[in-house]
Design a protein around this motif. Structure first.
Motif, PDB file in Angstrom:
ATOM      1  N   VAL A 192     -23.669 -24.999  18.744  1.00  0.00           N
ATOM      2  CA  VAL A 192     -22.903 -24.089  19.503  1.00  0.00           C
ATOM      3  C   VAL A 192     -21.538 -24.456  19.283  1.00  0.00           C
ATOM      4  CG1 VAL A 192     -22.486 -22.961  21.864  1.00  0.00           C
ATOM      5  CG2 VAL A 192     -24.951 -23.874  21.036  1.00  0.00           C
ATOM      6  N   VAL A 193     -20.593 -23.338  18.989  1.00  0.00           N
ATOM      7  CA  VAL A 193     -19.130 -23.587  18.781  1.00  0.00           C
ATOM      8  C   VAL A 193     -18.551 -22.697  20.144  1.00  0.00           C
ATOM      9  CG1 VAL A 193     -17.102 -23.083  17.521  1.00  0.00           C
ATOM     10  CG2 VAL A 193     -19.024 -23.878  16.484  1.00  0.00           C
ATOM     11  N   CYS A 225     -22.582 -29.329  20.860  1.00  0.00           N
ATOM     12  CA  CYS A 225     -21.524 -28.662  21.057  1.00  0.00           C
ATOM     13  C   CYS A 225     -20.214 -28.826  20.428  1.00  0.00           C
ATOM     14  CB  CYS A 225     -21.310 -28.640  22.809  1.00  0.00           C
ATOM     15  SG  CYS A 225     -20.170 -27.713  23.465  1.00  0.00           S
ATOM     16  N   VAL A 226     -19.578 -27.909  19.843  1.00  0.00           N
ATOM     17  CA  VAL A 226     -18.344 -28.200  19.196  1.00  0.00           C
ATOM     18  C   VAL A 226     -17.355 -27.366  19.974  1.00  0.00           C
ATOM     19  CG1 VAL A 226     -16.927 -27.750  17.129  1.00  0.00           C
ATOM     20  CG2 VAL A 226     -19.298 -28.753  16.957  1.00  0.00           C
ATOM     21  N   GLY A 232      -8.220 -23.276  15.746  1.00  0.00           N
ATOM     22  CA  GLY A 232      -9.007 -24.221  14.852  1.00  0.00           C
ATOM     23  C   GLY A 232     -10.607 -23.852  14.527  1.00  0.00           C
ATOM     24  N   LEU A 233     -10.684 -22.521  14.851  1.00  0.00           N
ATOM     25  CA  LEU A 233     -12.056 -22.129  14.468  1.00  0.00           C
ATOM     26  C   LEU A 233     -12.353 -22.206  13.176  1.00  0.00           C
ATOM     27  CD1 LEU A 233     -14.752 -20.999  15.528  1.00  0.00           C
ATOM     28  CD2 LEU A 233     -13.637 -18.631  15.585  1.00  0.00           C
ATOM     29  N   ALA A 234     -11.597 -21.522  12.197  1.00  0.00           N
ATOM     30  CA  ALA A 234     -12.018 -21.534  10.832  1.00  0.00           C
ATOM     31  C   ALA A 234     -12.209 -22.975  10.175  1.00  0.00           C
ATOM     32  CB  ALA A 234     -10.777 -20.714  10.036  1.00  0.00           C
ATOM     33  N   ALA A 235     -11.371 -23.868  10.505  1.00  0.00           N
ATOM     34  CA  ALA A 235     -11.743 -25.452  10.055  1.00  0.00           C
ATOM     35  C   ALA A 235     -12.703 -26.017  10.717  1.00  0.00           C
ATOM     36  CB  ALA A 235     -10.451 -26.070  10.409  1.00  0.00           C
ATOM     37  N   GLY A 239     -16.204 -27.111   8.374  1.00  0.00           N
ATOM     38  CA  GLY A 239     -16.485 -28.584   8.551  1.00  0.00           C
ATOM     39  C   GLY A 239     -18.165 -28.606   8.701  1.00  0.00           C
ATOM     40  N   LEU A 240     -18.646 -27.580   9.198  1.00  0.00           N
ATOM     41  CA  LEU A 240     -20.038 -27.668   9.445  1.00  0.00           C
ATOM     42  C   LEU A 240     -21.048 -27.547   8.264  1.00  0.00           C
ATOM     43  CD1 LEU A 240     -20.191 -25.287  12.715  1.00  0.00           C
ATOM     44  CD2 LEU A 240     -20.100 -27.656  12.553  1.00  0.00           C
TER      45      LEU A 240
END
Length: 254
Positions: A192-193, A225-226, A232-235, A239-240
């Motif tokens: 979950v982000v 949980c991220v 910073g969402l795109a990065a 990274g996932l």
């Protein structure tokens, strides 16, 4: 005292403390919260306006205690205080009626009727138990009506833990555990982000309660949980290794 229309109780469980003047309502609030929230005095009618104290009461969660003016106040000013107390009735999700144990009469039964007419769970605290004022007859009457009661002494601390447990036991069942934010949308192993914008509207140095609760629900569900800012969402997504099961954001970030 007539019944009041029900209104939304908001995010916290509202617990109203009602009773005659000088029965120790404010002292009980201070004992429950372990803080000097309300002014305490031997002079009847010290509490003139409702006093509110938010806190966490586990396992219920966030609650709001509301100390009210005595329902037996007199005079024109007393009527104004009583009207404010009636307004609190419409916000109450759990009611505590406080008596010193000497009298459980029309004022107390009127409060009891008003709360029960609104389907509000209620319990009774026989306060000042250290003064030997406990009314066996009143307690028996309450027990016959399945109304929980406890004996307390705000001055000595006796019965305060019993009162706290009674509040937990009497709280509406839909408040025990609260309403889920995302718990019903995720499963163990999900990623979950959480996108949390940090701007001038955000509280400095801390997160707001729903954000913290959402993180806790992720942990309780054994999900991952991220937490990122909107920029910073795109990065974070890049990274996932696999797409997240859920992204939680707000309209601003969206």
């Amino acid at each position: 005292m007539t019944s009041m229309p029900r209104t939304s109780k908001g995010f916290r469980l509202h617990i109203g403390i009602f009773g005659r003047r000088n029965v120790g309502k404010s002292s009980l609030l201070n004992a429950l919260t372990r803080q000097n929230v309300s002014i305490v005095s031997d002079t009847a009618g010290t509490t003139t306006d409702p006093v509110e104290k938010p806190m966490e009461l586990l396992p219920i969660g966030p609650v709001l205690f509301i100390d009210t003016a005595g329902v037996d106040d007199d005079g024109a000013l007393g009527e104004l205080r009583i009207e404010k107390t009636r307004q609190i009735l419409s916000r109450t999700a759990l009611g505590i009626i406080v008596t010193d144990g000497v009298v459980f009469g029309p004022f107390e039964t009127g409060l009891l009727a008003a709360l029960r007419a609104n389907d509000v769970p209620v319990l009774v605290a026989f306060n000042k138990d250290d003064e030997g004022t406990f009314s066996v007859d009143a307690a028996a009457t309450l027990s016959a009506q399945n109304i929980p009661w406890v004996r307390t002494s705000a001055s000595s601390g006796a019965g305060i833990e019993d009162l706290r447990r009674a509040i937990i036991d009497t709280a509406p069942s839909d408040w025990m555990g609260g309403y889920p934010i995302i718990a019903d949308l995720i499963a163990p192993g999900d990623t979950v982000v959480l996108v949390i914008p940090i701007d001038k509207e955000a509280p400095k140095g801390r997160l707001i309660l729903p954000q913290v609760q959402t993180m806790r629900e992720c942990l309780d569900a054994d999900a991952h949980c991220v937490v990122v800012k909107d920029n910073g969402l795109a990065a974070a997504l890049d990274g996932l290794k696999r797409p997240p099961s859920l992204v939680v954001t707000d309209s601003q970030a969206f």
